[in-house]
Design a protein around this motif. Structure first.
Motif: not given
Length: 365
Positions: A136-141, A246-257, A266-274
Motif C-alpha cells: 500500500l506504500h505511496m509517494v505524493f509529489l 515532498g516537492y516533485k524534483e527533490e522526491m524524484e532524486a530521493f527515490l533515485d538514490i 507501487p503508487f506514485v501520485i503527483e499533486f498539481e497546483d490548483y
C-alpha cells in the motif's frame, strides 16, 4: 383450590425438601427424577426451536457462501464485505468522499485505480484464485497546500473500511521526528514512530530531507532511518501504509538514490497546483464554514489575484494561500467595522468587501 395451592407450596418449599431428603432419601430421589422429567418436557419446545433456528442459519450461511463463490450474488461489494468481516465500502461511498475534495482530478483517478485494484484482489482471494500480496506504500509529489495530507487521511479511512488496514488512523511526521541526535538512537526512534502508525498510515512530509541531497554518499543518521523504514515496509506491508511526501524534483532524486525503497512503492501520485478558479472555490468553502460570503466583485478580484500569483505557488502554498488571504480579509473587515460610527448590520458582518480582500496584497506591498 386454595388447599391445593397451599399443598403445592408446602411440597415445593425448601424446608420440606430438606426434611424429605434426609428422612426419606429413597422417596426424595424418586421425587427428583419426576421433577427433572417434568422440567425437560417444559424445555423441549424451546430447545427444538433453537435447534431449528441454528439449522436455518447454517443453511443460509452455506447458500451465501455458494452465491459468493459462484458469482451469482447481486452485490459484489456486499459479498466482499461479508466475507472479509468488515463494513462495506462501495464505489458510491468513494465518490462521495472524493466529491468533498476541490480539483485534483488526476489524483482522484489514481485513488479510484487503487480502490478497484484492492477490491478485485479481494474478490479473487474469495473465489480461491491466485492473488498478489498488495503493498500500500505511496509517494505524493507536489508543492505545499495541494491536499496531500487530506488525501492521505482519506486513504487511511478507505483502507480501514475495505478491511485492508486494521485501524486506518493517521500519523504525521517529518525527518526530525525520525532522526535522533546521537549515534544508535535513530533506529529505535524511527521504529517507535512506525509502531505508532501500525494498522494505519505513516505520513512522512519532506521525506527527501532524510538524506543530504548534495552529499548522498555520506553515512548520516538519515540513512539509518531509511533502513528501518524499508524493513518495516516489507515486514508489515499487510497492515501499514507509508506515504512519503515532498516537492516533485527533490522526491524524484530521493527515490533515485534509494532504489530499495523505490522498488517497494507501487503508487506514485503527483499533486498539481490548483488553478485560479479552484483557489476561489477553496476560498468560498472556507468562507461558508465561518459564515462569511463575498460579492461577485470580490470573486472577480480573487480570480485575478490568484491568477497573477500562479507561478509562486511553491512559496505561497496553494490552498494555504487562499486561507491566508481569507484570514487577512477577516482581520481587515473587523478593523473596518470597528471604525464605523453606527452599529454594524447582519449584512455588514456577513460580507467581506473587496477592500477587505485586498488586505493580503496591500500587506505584502
Amino acid at each position: 383450590m386454595e388447599s391445593r395451592s397451599l399443598f403445592r407450596s408446602i411440597i415445593h418449599s425448601e424446608t420440606t425438601d430438606i426434611i424429605v431428603k434426609y428422612v426419606f432419601p429413597e422417596l426424595w430421589l424418586l421425587w427428583r427424577s419426576f421433577e427433572s422429567a417434568r422440567l425437560r418436557r417444559r424445555r423441549l419446545p424451546a430447545v427444538a426451536t433453537a435447534h431449528q433456528n441454528s439449522q436455518k442459519s447454517w443453511q443460509n450461511s452455506l447458500q451465501r457462501k455458494a452465491e459468493i463463490h459462484n458469482g451469482t450474488d447481486s452485490s459484489r461489494e456486499v459479498a466482499v464485505g461479508w466475507a472479509f468481516g468488515h463494513k462495506v465500502y462501495t464505489p458510491e461511498d468513494l465518490e462521495r468522499d472524493l466529491s468533498g475534495i476541490v480539483g485534483l482530478e488526476h489524483v482522484k483517478e489514481s485513488i479510484r485505480d487503487i480502490y478497484f485494484t484492492i477490491r478485485t484482489n479481494q474478490e479473487r482471494k474469495l473465489r480461491g484464485l491466485q492473488t498478489t500480496q498488495q503493498s500500500l506504500h505511496m509517494v505524493f509529489l507536489g508543492n505545499p497546500g495541494t491536499g496531500k495530507t487530506t488525501v492521505a487521511r482519506l486513504m487511511g479511512e478507505m483502507f480501514r473500511r475495505m478491511g485492508v488496514l486494521s485501524k486506518g488512523h493517521f500519523v504525521e511526521t517529518d525527518p526530525t521526528g525520525l532522526i535522533a541526535e546521537h549515534l544508535g538512537q535513530t533506529g529505535p526512534k524511527t521504529f517507535k514512530k512506525i509502531k505508532e502508525a501500525m494498522g494505519g498510515v505513516l505520513f512522512i512530509d519532506e521525506a527527501y530531507a532524510l538524506i543530504d541531497m548534495e552529499r548522498p554518499d555520506i553515512n548520516t543518521f538519515g540513512k539509518e532511518a531509511i533502513s528501518v523504514l524499508i524493513k518495516a515496509m516489507e515486514d508489515y506491508r499487510e497492515n501499514l501504509c507509508v506515504i512519503y511526501a515532498g516537492y516533485k524534483e527533490e522526491m524524484e532524486a530521493f527515490l533515485d538514490i534509494n532504489p530499495g525503497m523505490k522498488s517497494r512503492i507501487p503508487f506514485v501520485i503527483e499533486f498539481e497546483d490548483y488553478r485560479p478558479e479552484e483557489l476561489v472555490q477553496i476560498f468560498c468553502l472556507e468562507c461558508s464554514k465561518r459564515q462569511y460570503r463575498i460579492t461577485p466583485e470580490g470573486e472577480a478580484y480573487l480570480l485575478d489575484l490568484f491568477d497573477r500569483n500562479l507561478g509562486n505557488m511553491r512559496t505561497l502554498g496553494n490552498g494555504r494561500f487562499a486561507r491566508n488571504v481569507l484570514e487577512a480579509a477577516i482581520t481587515q473587515q473587523a478593523r473596518r467595522l470597528g471604525s464605523m460610527t453606527t452599529v454594524a448590520s447582519t449584512e455588514d458582518l456577513l460580507v467581506l468587501a473587496v477592500e477587505d480582500l485586498r488586505a493580503w496584497e496591500l500587506k505584502r506591498g
